[in-house]
Structures are given as structure tokens and as C-alpha cells.
Scaffold this motif. Structure first.
Motif, mmCIF file in Angstrom:
data_model
loop_
_atom_site.group_PDB
_atom_site.id
_atom_site.type_symbol
_atom_site.label_atom_id
_atom_site.label_comp_id
_atom_site.label_asym_id
_atom_site.label_seq_id
_atom_site.Cartn_x
_atom_site.Cartn_y
_atom_site.Cartn_z
ATOM 1 N N UNK A 52 -13.187 2.441 -2.992
ATOM 2 C CA UNK A 52 -12.945 2.467 -1.560
ATOM 3 C C UNK A 52 -11.690 1.677 -1.223
ATOM 4 N N UNK A 53 -10.888 2.236 -0.329
ATOM 5 C CA UNK A 53 -9.692 1.568 0.169
ATOM 6 C C UNK A 53 -9.817 1.485 1.688
ATOM 7 N N UNK A 54 -10.492 0.453 2.194
ATOM 8 C CA UNK A 54 -10.710 0.356 3.646
ATOM 9 C C UNK A 54 -9.393 0.386 4.416
ATOM 10 N N UNK A 55 -9.356 1.108 5.535
ATOM 11 C CA UNK A 55 -8.128 1.128 6.348
ATOM 12 C C UNK A 55 -7.959 -0.215 7.052
ATOM 13 N N UNK A 56 -6.774 -0.498 7.571
ATOM 14 C CA UNK A 56 -6.569 -1.749 8.316
ATOM 15 C C UNK A 56 -7.536 -1.839 9.491
#
Length: 244
Positions: A75-79
Motif C-alpha cells: 500500500x502507498x497511502x496518498x498524502x
């Protein structure tokens, strides 16, 4: 865990280990993607309406495997404060269904799956690994398995030959022939069969309207479903429903 704000809430503060790391206004559609085992605190200066969907790590990896044919995904959480209108739309549909007197379990599960796939597509990084072709000209067992899983997970949405070929590790030019040799029919017929099978299942087991069944099964509208089912199954959706 994924949270989507439905109604605006000003003054959101996010803290980690007691320190405020970000403060922003939570407009409708603001999304928070929180990986497993991540600790933190969120406070609001006013009431906030949101939909929260939890996706267990095994399910997340399963969705990633079905979507891309990857060995792992992260997972690459958004800002913080990013607005995701697609996620908002799905969250609103979930809220509306859950607010019904008798929510439809199949419909809810379908929406959650769609939501999970959206997160995988837009908020995860993946590792694609190519697979080899069989000398016979068909797909390798590994590639065939990946293609089958991808089609079974995404048959209700548009899938291009290029996407399937990428999962297989071969060029789009050779994919259709290799697919037909492996599965005994071209990709579009395979997808059509999956859609019709799913539509018949919903018609028999759910209380959804025929138009809703058509939409969830990947058909443009009720007329498209009726015409296709009549052509390939020699019966109409209404006839299938009457068999319940």
C-alpha cells in the motif's frame, strides 16, 4: 483500513506518537488509506460522517494477485487530505445500501470488492513477474492461472487484450491465439460466459432488478443483457428469474 469522508469536517488533526503531523479540512471525498499495524490518532473539531472499509492483508494480497498477477503488493497511502471522487462514489453507494431496511448482502460484497480493487489500482505498488509460454503455443500453467484469476475478478469491467497479455508475459499479437489454444475459446467468449453465469446467479439468488443485475454483470444495460442471454443461452433474464 480505508476511510472516506461523506460530509465535510473542518479541522482534522492526524497525530503519531502524540505529535501532530498534519492538519487539514476534510472535504467530501477525502480518503485515508491506513496500512495494517499502523498506529496513529485522528481528531475532528466537528462531527464527521464517513464510511470505513477494512481489508485484511490476505484479502488485499488476493485482490492484488487477481488484478495484476503479482507476487506481492504494498500500500502507498496518498498524502493526507487527498480527495478521491471514485472512492466517494462507491462509499455513497455502500451507505445507501446499508441504510435500506433489508440490505442485499451480495450487492454489498460486490461493492466492497470493487472498492478494494480501486484501492489496489490507485494506492498500491506492485511487482510484476513475467512467465513463460508453453512450447505448444498455448499459455504456460502459471500464465493461464494468472489470466483466469484476473478474468474471474474483473469480468464485469472492461479488460483489454494488452492487459491480459502483460499478465501472461507475451505480446498482445500472440496472446489471443495462445489463449484460445489453452482455454478452447477466444477471450471475449470466455468473458461473456463469465458475465452470463454471474447474471444468472444474481437473477436466481438476489432481489436485484434486471437492470441492476445487468450493470453488476458488466452489460451496458438491461437490453444488452437480454439480447446476449437470448443469443447464447436461448432464454431471457425474466425466464431465468421465474425458475427461482
Amino acid at each position: 483500513m480505508v476511510a472516506v469522508i461523506l460530509a465535510p469536517s473542518p479541522g482534522i488533526k492526524v497525530s503519531f506518537e502524540g505529535h501532530v503531523v498534519h492538519e487539514y479540512d476534510g472535504d467530501a471525498g477525502t480518503i485515508s488509506v491506513i496500512p495494517a499495524n499502523t498506529k496513529g490518532d485522528v481528531t475532528w473539531s466537528s462531527a464527521c460522517e464517513k464510511v470505513i472499509v477494512t481489508v485484511p492483508p490476505p484479502r488485499f494480497l488476493e485482490l492484488a494477485q487477481h488484478e495484476f498477477g503479482v507476487s506481492h503488493a504494498i500500500l502507498r497511502p496518498p498524502p493526507l487530505g487527498v480527495i478521491d471522487l471514485r472512492a466517494l462514489h462507491i462509499a455513497e453507494m455502500l451507505k445507501a445500501e446499508l441504510a435500506r431496511e433489508v440490505p442485499n448482502k451480495i450487492y454489498i460484497e460486490s461493492l466492497i470488492t470493487i472498492f478494494g480493487v480501486h484501492i489496489v489500482r490507485n494506492h498500491a505498488s506492485v511487482d510484476k513477474r513475467p512467465s513463460s509460454r508453453k512450447s505448444s503455443g498455448g499459455l504456460s500453467d502459471r500464465s493461464a492461472g494468472r489470466v483466469r484469476e484476473m478474468l474471474e475478478a474483473r469480468f464485469s469491467s472492461k479488460i483489454t487484450v494488452a492487459e491480459l497479455a502483460a499478465v501472461s508475459g507475451i505480446s498482445p499479437r500472440h496472446f489471443i491465439q495462445a489463449f484460445a489454444k489453452t482455454f478452447g475459446e477466444p477471450p471475449h467468449r470466455y468473458v461473456m460466459r463469465l458475465r452470463l453465469d454471474f447474471a444468472e446467479k444474481l437473477l436466481v439468488e438476489s432481489v436485484l432488478s434486471i437492470a441492476e443485475v445487468a450493470h453488476l454483470s458488466g452489460f451496458s444495460d438491461q437490453s444488452h443483457l437480454t439480447a446476449t442471454m437470448s443469443r447464447y443461452r436461448n432464454r431471457t433474464p425474466r425466464q431465468v428469474r421465474q425458475q427461482r
